[in-house]
Write a protein that holds these residues in place. Structure first.
Motif, PDB file in Angstrom:
ATOM      1  N   ARG A  58       0.546  -7.554   7.013  1.00 10.53           N
ATOM      2  CA  ARG A  58       1.247  -6.449   7.677  1.00 10.53           C
ATOM      3  C   ARG A  58       2.709  -6.834   7.771  1.00 10.53           C
ATOM      4  NH1 ARG A  58      -2.258  -2.294   8.497  1.00 10.53           N
ATOM      5  NH2 ARG A  58      -4.200  -2.952   9.400  1.00 10.53           N
ATOM      6  N   SER A  59       3.579  -5.842   7.597  1.00 10.60           N
ATOM      7  CA  SER A  59       5.003  -6.127   7.726  1.00 10.60           C
ATOM      8  C   SER A  59       5.493  -5.638   9.075  1.00 10.60           C
ATOM      9  CB  SER A  59       5.800  -5.483   6.594  1.00 10.60           C
ATOM     10  OG  SER A  59       5.733  -4.089   6.681  1.00 10.60           O
ATOM     11  N   THR A  60       6.496  -6.321   9.548  1.00 14.74           N
ATOM     12  CA  THR A  60       7.124  -5.926  10.800  1.00 14.74           C
ATOM     13  C   THR A  60       8.149  -4.854  10.495  1.00 14.74           C
ATOM     14  OG1 THR A  60       8.788  -7.637  10.558  1.00 14.74           O
ATOM     15  CG2 THR A  60       6.800  -8.227  11.780  1.00 14.74           C
ATOM     16  N   GLY A  61       8.617  -4.183  11.495  1.00 14.65           N
ATOM     17  CA  GLY A  61       9.661  -3.171  11.313  1.00 14.65           C
ATOM     18  C   GLY A  61      10.969  -3.821  10.925  1.00 14.65           C
ATOM     19  N   ALA A  62      11.869  -3.037  10.362  1.00 13.63           N
ATOM     20  CA  ALA A  62      13.185  -3.548   9.969  1.00 13.63           C
ATOM     21  C   ALA A  62      13.956  -4.001  11.206  1.00 13.63           C
ATOM     22  CB  ALA A  62      13.965  -2.472   9.228  1.00 13.63           C
ATOM     23  N   ALA A  63      14.690  -5.076  11.046  1.00 12.02           N
ATOM     24  CA  ALA A  63      15.467  -5.623  12.153  1.00 12.02           C
ATOM     25  C   ALA A  63      16.936  -5.694  11.760  1.00 12.02           C
ATOM     26  CB  ALA A  63      14.953  -7.024  12.503  1.00 12.02           C
ATOM     27  N   ALA A  64      17.789  -5.833  12.757  1.00 13.73           N
ATOM     28  CA  ALA A  64      19.230  -5.869  12.512  1.00 13.73           C
ATOM     29  C   ALA A  64      19.623  -7.037  11.610  1.00 13.73           C
ATOM     30  CB  ALA A  64      19.966  -5.974  13.840  1.00 13.73           C
ATOM     31  N   TRP A  65      18.911  -8.158  11.707  1.00 14.78           N
ATOM     32  CA  TRP A  65      19.272  -9.324  10.902  1.00 14.78           C
ATOM     33  C   TRP A  65      19.071  -9.075   9.410  1.00 14.78           C
ATOM     34  CZ3 TRP A  65      15.613 -11.240   7.704  1.00 14.78           C
ATOM     35  CH2 TRP A  65      14.285 -10.968   8.006  1.00 14.78           C
ATOM     36  N   GLN A  66      18.322  -8.045   9.032  1.00  6.53           N
ATOM     37  CA  GLN A  66      18.028  -7.832   7.621  1.00  6.53           C
ATOM     38  C   GLN A  66      19.249  -7.407   6.817  1.00  6.53           C
ATOM     39  OE1 GLN A  66      14.458  -5.342   7.798  1.00  6.53           O
ATOM     40  NE2 GLN A  66      13.339  -7.065   6.955  1.00  6.53           N
ATOM     41  N   VAL A  92      -0.787 -15.571  11.228  1.00  4.99           N
ATOM     42  CA  VAL A  92       0.285 -16.422  10.722  1.00  4.99           C
ATOM     43  C   VAL A  92       1.230 -15.540   9.917  1.00  4.99           C
ATOM     44  CG1 VAL A  92      -0.969 -18.606  10.679  1.00  4.99           C
ATOM     45  CG2 VAL A  92      -1.107 -17.105   8.723  1.00  4.99           C
ATOM     46  N   GLY A  93       2.485 -15.912   9.878  1.00  2.00           N
ATOM     47  CA  GLY A  93       3.453 -15.107   9.162  1.00  2.00           C
ATOM     48  C   GLY A  93       4.407 -15.949   8.342  1.00  2.00           C
ATOM     49  N   ALA A  94       5.057 -15.305   7.406  1.00  2.00           N
ATOM     50  CA  ALA A  94       6.064 -15.962   6.577  1.00  2.00           C
ATOM     51  C   ALA A  94       7.022 -14.892   6.063  1.00  2.00           C
ATOM     52  CB  ALA A  94       5.413 -16.690   5.406  1.00  2.00           C
ATOM     53  N   TYR A  95       8.240 -15.321   5.766  1.00  2.00           N
ATOM     54  CA  TYR A  95       9.215 -14.423   5.163  1.00  2.00           C
ATOM     55  C   TYR A  95       8.985 -14.424   3.660  1.00  2.00           C
ATOM     56  CZ  TYR A  95      11.426 -14.171   9.666  1.00  2.00           C
ATOM     57  OH  TYR A  95      11.659 -13.929  10.990  1.00  2.00           O
ATOM     58  N   MET A  96       8.742 -13.228   3.111  1.00  2.13           N
ATOM     59  CA  MET A  96       8.426 -13.092   1.693  1.00  2.13           C
ATOM     60  C   MET A  96       9.236 -11.952   1.097  1.00  2.13           C
ATOM     61  SD  MET A  96       4.283 -13.212   1.758  1.00  2.13           S
ATOM     62  CE  MET A  96       3.410 -14.250   2.916  1.00  2.13           C
ATOM     63  N   CYS A  97       9.368 -11.973  -0.227  1.00  2.00           N
ATOM     64  CA  CYS A  97       9.992 -10.846  -0.925  1.00  2.00           C
ATOM     65  C   CYS A  97       9.239  -9.586  -0.507  1.00  2.00           C
ATOM     66  CB  CYS A  97       9.918 -11.022  -2.436  1.00  2.00           C
ATOM     67  SG  CYS A  97      10.919 -12.380  -3.080  1.00  2.00           S
ATOM     68  N   ASP A 143       0.857  -1.178   0.000  1.00  2.00           N
ATOM     69  CA  ASP A 143       0.000   0.000   0.000  1.00  2.00           C
ATOM     70  C   ASP A 143       0.893   1.229   0.000  1.00  2.00           C
ATOM     71  OD1 ASP A 143      -1.705   2.157   0.640  1.00  2.00           O
ATOM     72  OD2 ASP A 143      -3.018   0.846   1.804  1.00  2.00           O
ATOM     73  N   PRO A 144       0.822   2.079  -1.040  1.00  2.00           N
ATOM     74  CA  PRO A 144       1.715   3.238  -1.091  1.00  2.00           C
ATOM     75  C   PRO A 144       1.437   4.253   0.013  1.00  2.00           C
ATOM     76  CG  PRO A 144       0.121   3.317  -2.883  1.00  2.00           C
ATOM     77  CD  PRO A 144      -0.055   1.995  -2.203  1.00  2.00           C
ATOM     78  N   GLN A 145       0.242   4.234   0.584  1.00  2.00           N
ATOM     79  CA  GLN A 145      -0.087   5.195   1.638  1.00  2.00           C
ATOM     80  C   GLN A 145       0.067   4.603   3.034  1.00  2.00           C
ATOM     81  OE1 GLN A 145      -3.924   6.557   0.332  1.00  2.00           O
ATOM     82  NE2 GLN A 145      -3.013   7.726  -1.335  1.00  2.00           N
ATOM     83  N   ALA A 146       0.332   3.319   3.118  1.00  2.00           N
ATOM     84  CA  ALA A 146       0.581   2.647   4.400  1.00  2.00           C
ATOM     85  C   ALA A 146       1.612   1.550   4.137  1.00  2.00           C
ATOM     86  CB  ALA A 146      -0.715   2.074   4.961  1.00  2.00           C
ATOM     87  N   PRO A 147       2.900   1.894   4.107  1.00  2.00           N
ATOM     88  CA  PRO A 147       3.950   0.952   3.691  1.00  2.00           C
ATOM     89  C   PRO A 147       4.038  -0.328   4.527  1.00  2.00           C
ATOM     90  CG  PRO A 147       4.839   3.174   3.951  1.00  2.00           C
ATOM     91  CD  PRO A 147       3.425   3.208   4.412  1.00  2.00           C
ATOM     92  N   ASP A 148       3.455  -0.328   5.725  1.00  2.00           N
ATOM     93  CA  ASP A 148       3.479  -1.548   6.527  1.00  2.00           C
ATOM     94  C   ASP A 148       2.357  -2.508   6.124  1.00  2.00           C
ATOM     95  OD1 ASP A 148       1.441   0.115   7.569  1.00  2.00           O
ATOM     96  OD2 ASP A 148       1.567  -0.885   9.526  1.00  2.00           O
ATOM     97  N   ARG A 149       1.534  -2.120   5.171  1.00  2.00           N
ATOM     98  CA  ARG A 149       0.415  -2.927   4.729  1.00  2.00           C
ATOM     99  C   ARG A 149       0.690  -3.476   3.326  1.00  2.00           C
ATOM    100  NH1 ARG A 149      -4.569   0.469   5.615  1.00  2.00           N
ATOM    101  NH2 ARG A 149      -3.695   0.547   7.690  1.00  2.00           N
ATOM    102  N   LEU A 152       9.216 -10.140   7.102  1.00  2.00           N
ATOM    103  CA  LEU A 152       8.245 -10.998   7.758  1.00  2.00           C
ATOM    104  C   LEU A 152       6.887 -10.345   7.540  1.00  2.00           C
ATOM    105  CD1 LEU A 152       7.352 -13.336   9.547  1.00  2.00           C
ATOM    106  CD2 LEU A 152       7.860 -11.901  11.536  1.00  2.00           C
ATOM    107  N   LEU A 153       6.030 -11.008   6.772  1.00  2.00           N
ATOM    108  CA  LEU A 153       4.683 -10.501   6.519  1.00  2.00           C
ATOM    109  C   LEU A 153       3.707 -11.371   7.295  1.00  2.00           C
ATOM    110  CD1 LEU A 153       4.971  -9.705   2.718  1.00  2.00           C
ATOM    111  CD2 LEU A 153       4.935  -8.103   4.619  1.00  2.00           C
ATOM    112  N   VAL A 154       2.834 -10.713   8.030  1.00  2.00           N
ATOM    113  CA  VAL A 154       1.918 -11.391   8.939  1.00  2.00           C
ATOM    114  C   VAL A 154       0.491 -11.115   8.504  1.00  2.00           C
ATOM    115  CG1 VAL A 154       1.178 -11.548  11.347  1.00  2.00           C
ATOM    116  CG2 VAL A 154       3.592 -11.148  10.805  1.00  2.00           C
ATOM    117  N   ALA A 155      -0.301 -12.185   8.457  1.00  2.00           N
ATOM    118  CA  ALA A 155      -1.710 -12.068   8.062  1.00  2.00           C
ATOM    119  C   ALA A 155      -2.594 -12.450   9.240  1.00  2.00           C
ATOM    120  CB  ALA A 155      -2.010 -12.985   6.887  1.00  2.00           C
ATOM    121  N   PRO A 156      -3.572 -11.602   9.578  1.00  2.00           N
ATOM    122  CA  PRO A 156      -4.538 -12.030  10.593  1.00  2.00           C
ATOM    123  C   PRO A 156      -5.314 -13.216  10.054  1.00  2.00           C
ATOM    124  CG  PRO A 156      -5.097  -9.841   9.722  1.00  2.00           C
ATOM    125  CD  PRO A 156      -3.860 -10.291   9.037  1.00  2.00           C
ATOM    126  N   LYS A 157      -5.587 -14.178  10.907  1.00  2.00           N
ATOM    127  CA  LYS A 157      -6.370 -15.334  10.482  1.00  2.00           C
ATOM    128  C   LYS A 157      -7.785 -14.877  10.128  1.00  2.00           C
ATOM    129  CE  LYS A 157      -5.699 -19.364  11.759  1.00  2.00           C
ATOM    130  NZ  LYS A 157      -5.048 -20.637  11.755  1.00  2.00           N
TER     131      LYS A 157
END
Length: 164
Positions: free
Chosen positions: A68-76, A112-117, A45-51, A96-101
């Motif tokens: 929803r995406s999590t914030g950037a982490a040091a491991w990235q 649930v979440g998964a690591y995605m491009c 979402d260009p107006q909500a980058p965490d979405r 890490l993108l997380v989807a509400p069930k």
């Protein structure tokens, strides 16, 4: 993937209300998407980058999920692998993108979440139409048809976890 219309996309969402689906920002260049090269439609979402949003045609019908995406982490700063298309990225190329069930479980806060491009351009990486840098695609003996089938199967598995 066949070209989807705006009403088809909005009706496809499984883990949000109809009102949320109606208000979401679709890609501005929807008609110009490389539909023939997509296994699924994914966008931030260009107006909500965490979405982010993902829509795939599974069992003959479009199915979509809100992420929803999590914030950037040091491991990235290290190399990370997308769990959908198996493309390796450095830096923030994987999130890490997380989807509400869907349903009551989601209303109770389960997800649930998964690591995605991060850009959800898995289909383009698999086909070599987008490059994630040196060493981003592991050498495999699978054909393009097999790697695209695997990507779509991984998407279907993730959506199944969201709707379970």
């Amino acid at each position: 993937m066949k070209q989807l219309t705006e009403p088809e996309i909005r009706a496809a969402f499984l883990n949000c209300s109809k009102g949320e689906a109606k208000r979401m920002n679709l890609p501005r260049d929807l008609a110009e998407q490389p539909w023939d090269d997509l296994d699924f439609l994914g966008w931030r979402d260009p107006q909500a980058p965490d979405r982010a949003y993902l829509v795939a045609v599974l069992d003959g019908r479009p199915q979509g999920i809100v992420l929803r995406s999590t914030g950037a982490a040091a491991w990235q700063a290290r190399r990370s692998l997308c769990s959908l298309c198996m493309t390796s990225h450095t830096g923030g190329g994987v999130s890490l993108l997380v989807a509400p069930k869907a349903g009551p479980a989601g209303r109770e806060g389960n997800s649930v979440g998964a690591y995605m491009c991060s850009d959800l351009a898995c289909s383009l990486y698999v086909r070599g139409l987008k490059n994630a840098g040196a060493g981003s695609r592991l050498h495999e003996s699978l054909s393009l048809e097999e790697t695209t089938a695997r990507t779509l199967a991984n998407v279907a598995e993730f959506i199944a976890k969201v709707t379970a």
